[in-house]
Scaffold this motif. Sequence first.
Motif, short mmCIF file in Angstrom:
data_model
loop_
_atom_site.label_atom_id
_atom_site.label_comp_id
_atom_site.label_asym_id
_atom_site.label_seq_id
_atom_site.Cartn_x
_atom_site.Cartn_y
_atom_site.Cartn_z
N ASP A 28 0.86 -1.17 0.00
CA ASP A 28 0.00 0.00 0.00
C ASP A 28 0.90 1.22 0.00
OD1 ASP A 28 -2.37 -1.49 0.11
OD2 ASP A 28 -2.23 -1.66 2.28
N LEU A 29 0.76 2.07 -1.02
CA LEU A 29 1.63 3.23 -1.18
C LEU A 29 0.93 4.51 -0.75
CD1 LEU A 29 3.23 2.45 -4.65
CD2 LEU A 29 4.13 1.96 -2.39
N TYR A 30 1.73 5.42 -0.20
CA TYR A 30 1.21 6.70 0.28
C TYR A 30 2.15 7.81 -0.13
CZ TYR A 30 -1.69 3.71 3.14
OH TYR A 30 -2.58 2.76 3.55
N GLN A 31 1.59 9.02 -0.21
CA GLN A 31 2.37 10.24 -0.38
C GLN A 31 2.08 11.13 0.81
OE1 GLN A 31 1.13 11.66 -4.25
NE2 GLN A 31 2.71 10.47 -5.30
N LEU A 32 3.01 12.02 1.11
CA LEU A 32 2.89 12.91 2.25
C LEU A 32 2.59 14.31 1.75
CD1 LEU A 32 6.01 11.53 4.14
CD2 LEU A 32 3.63 10.82 4.39
N GLN A 33 1.46 14.86 2.20
CA GLN A 33 0.98 16.15 1.71
C GLN A 33 0.95 17.16 2.85
OE1 GLN A 33 -3.16 16.27 0.51
NE2 GLN A 33 -2.69 17.67 -1.16
N ILE A 34 1.36 18.38 2.56
CA ILE A 34 1.34 19.46 3.55
C ILE A 34 -0.05 20.08 3.62
CG2 ILE A 34 2.21 21.79 4.06
CD1 ILE A 34 4.29 19.70 4.57
N SER A 35 -0.50 20.32 4.83
CA SER A 35 -1.73 21.07 5.06
C SER A 35 -1.36 22.30 5.88
CB SER A 35 -2.75 20.22 5.83
OG SER A 35 -3.88 21.01 6.16
N CYS A 36 -1.58 23.46 5.28
CA CYS A 36 -1.29 24.74 5.94
C CYS A 36 -2.19 25.79 5.31
CB CYS A 36 0.18 25.10 5.78
SG CYS A 36 0.63 26.62 6.62
N PRO A 37 -3.47 25.82 5.71
CA PRO A 37 -4.42 26.75 5.09
C PRO A 37 -3.98 28.21 5.14
CG PRO A 37 -5.58 25.17 6.47
CD PRO A 37 -4.11 24.97 6.72
N GLY A 38 -3.13 28.58 6.09
CA GLY A 38 -2.67 29.96 6.21
C GLY A 38 -1.61 30.35 5.21
N ASN A 39 -1.06 29.40 4.47
CA ASN A 39 0.00 29.70 3.50
C ASN A 39 -0.25 28.93 2.22
OD1 ASN A 39 2.37 29.88 1.98
ND2 ASN A 39 3.66 30.02 3.79
N LYS A 40 -0.74 29.60 1.22
CA LYS A 40 -1.07 28.95 -0.05
C LYS A 40 0.17 28.50 -0.83
CE LYS A 40 -5.36 29.35 0.63
NZ LYS A 40 -6.07 28.22 1.15
N ASN A 41 1.36 28.94 -0.43
CA ASN A 41 2.59 28.50 -1.10
C ASN A 41 2.93 27.05 -0.79
OD1 ASN A 41 3.12 31.00 -2.34
ND2 ASN A 41 4.05 31.75 -0.45
N ASP A 43 0.37 24.89 1.11
CA ASP A 43 -0.85 24.11 1.35
C ASP A 43 -1.21 23.23 0.16
OD1 ASP A 43 -3.11 23.39 2.95
OD2 ASP A 43 -4.36 24.62 1.62
N GLY A 44 -1.41 21.96 0.43
CA GLY A 44 -1.82 21.02 -0.60
C GLY A 44 -0.68 20.44 -1.42
N ARG A 45 0.53 20.87 -1.19
CA ARG A 45 1.67 20.36 -1.97
C ARG A 45 2.23 19.10 -1.31
NH1 ARG A 45 5.48 25.14 -3.65
NH2 ARG A 45 6.40 23.45 -4.86
N PHE A 46 2.80 18.25 -2.14
CA PHE A 46 3.33 16.97 -1.67
C PHE A 46 4.82 17.08 -1.39
CE2 PHE A 46 -0.57 15.77 -3.74
CZ PHE A 46 -1.07 14.80 -2.89
N LEU A 47 5.26 16.31 -0.39
CA LEU A 47 6.68 16.29 -0.04
C LEU A 47 7.46 15.54 -1.11
CD1 LEU A 47 6.64 15.63 3.80
CD2 LEU A 47 6.85 17.79 2.58
#
Length: 183
Positions: A28-41, A43-47
């Motif tokens: 089972d594979l996963y990706q790690l995603q950043i959640s930071c609603p206060g910074n759109k730069n 937020d939602g981007r993957f590591l």
Amino acid sequence: MKWLANLLPVGLLAALASAAPIVERQLDLYQLQISCPGNKNVDGRFLALQNNTLGVFDGDNVAPVQVYPVDSEKEGCNELHTYPVGIVDHSIALLGPPGLLTLVDMMNPRTIQPGDGTIAQWDTFRIADGKLANDADGQWLAFPDGRGSWKVKWSDGSAVITADFMIVDVLYKSVGEGRYNGI
């Protein structure tokens, strides 16, 4: 001639064994995603991985890191190994001085002997409610590098740090299955 009759079954068995399918294990594979609603730069981007450090990086050749969990020897914790699986074992780890650990890619983590004043943790990740955390108290922080990239670190609040960080969550997102040839 009698010895030939005795070798015939052994040869037949060897031929059948070599024709057997290769055993593969599903991961089972996963990706790690950043959640930071206060910074759109961020937020939602993957590591992604750059120079053995995990973070958010700009560029055309930046692909999200894929990991698969392995139960740790520590109760309720996991190790996160990188995919695709290679000859050398790679795990996601926290490395650095006490108080502020950088999220990195570590080769053969069981063989690493950190230096004086350095901590190496690869088997202390906790996964709950779709979020990734460390077993120790603390929180994820993202630090800018001035070129549009952000490095991710784990802080327990005891380290003296610069004021340019963002508090973030690291989300644990399923991306499907991969194959691992266990032979």
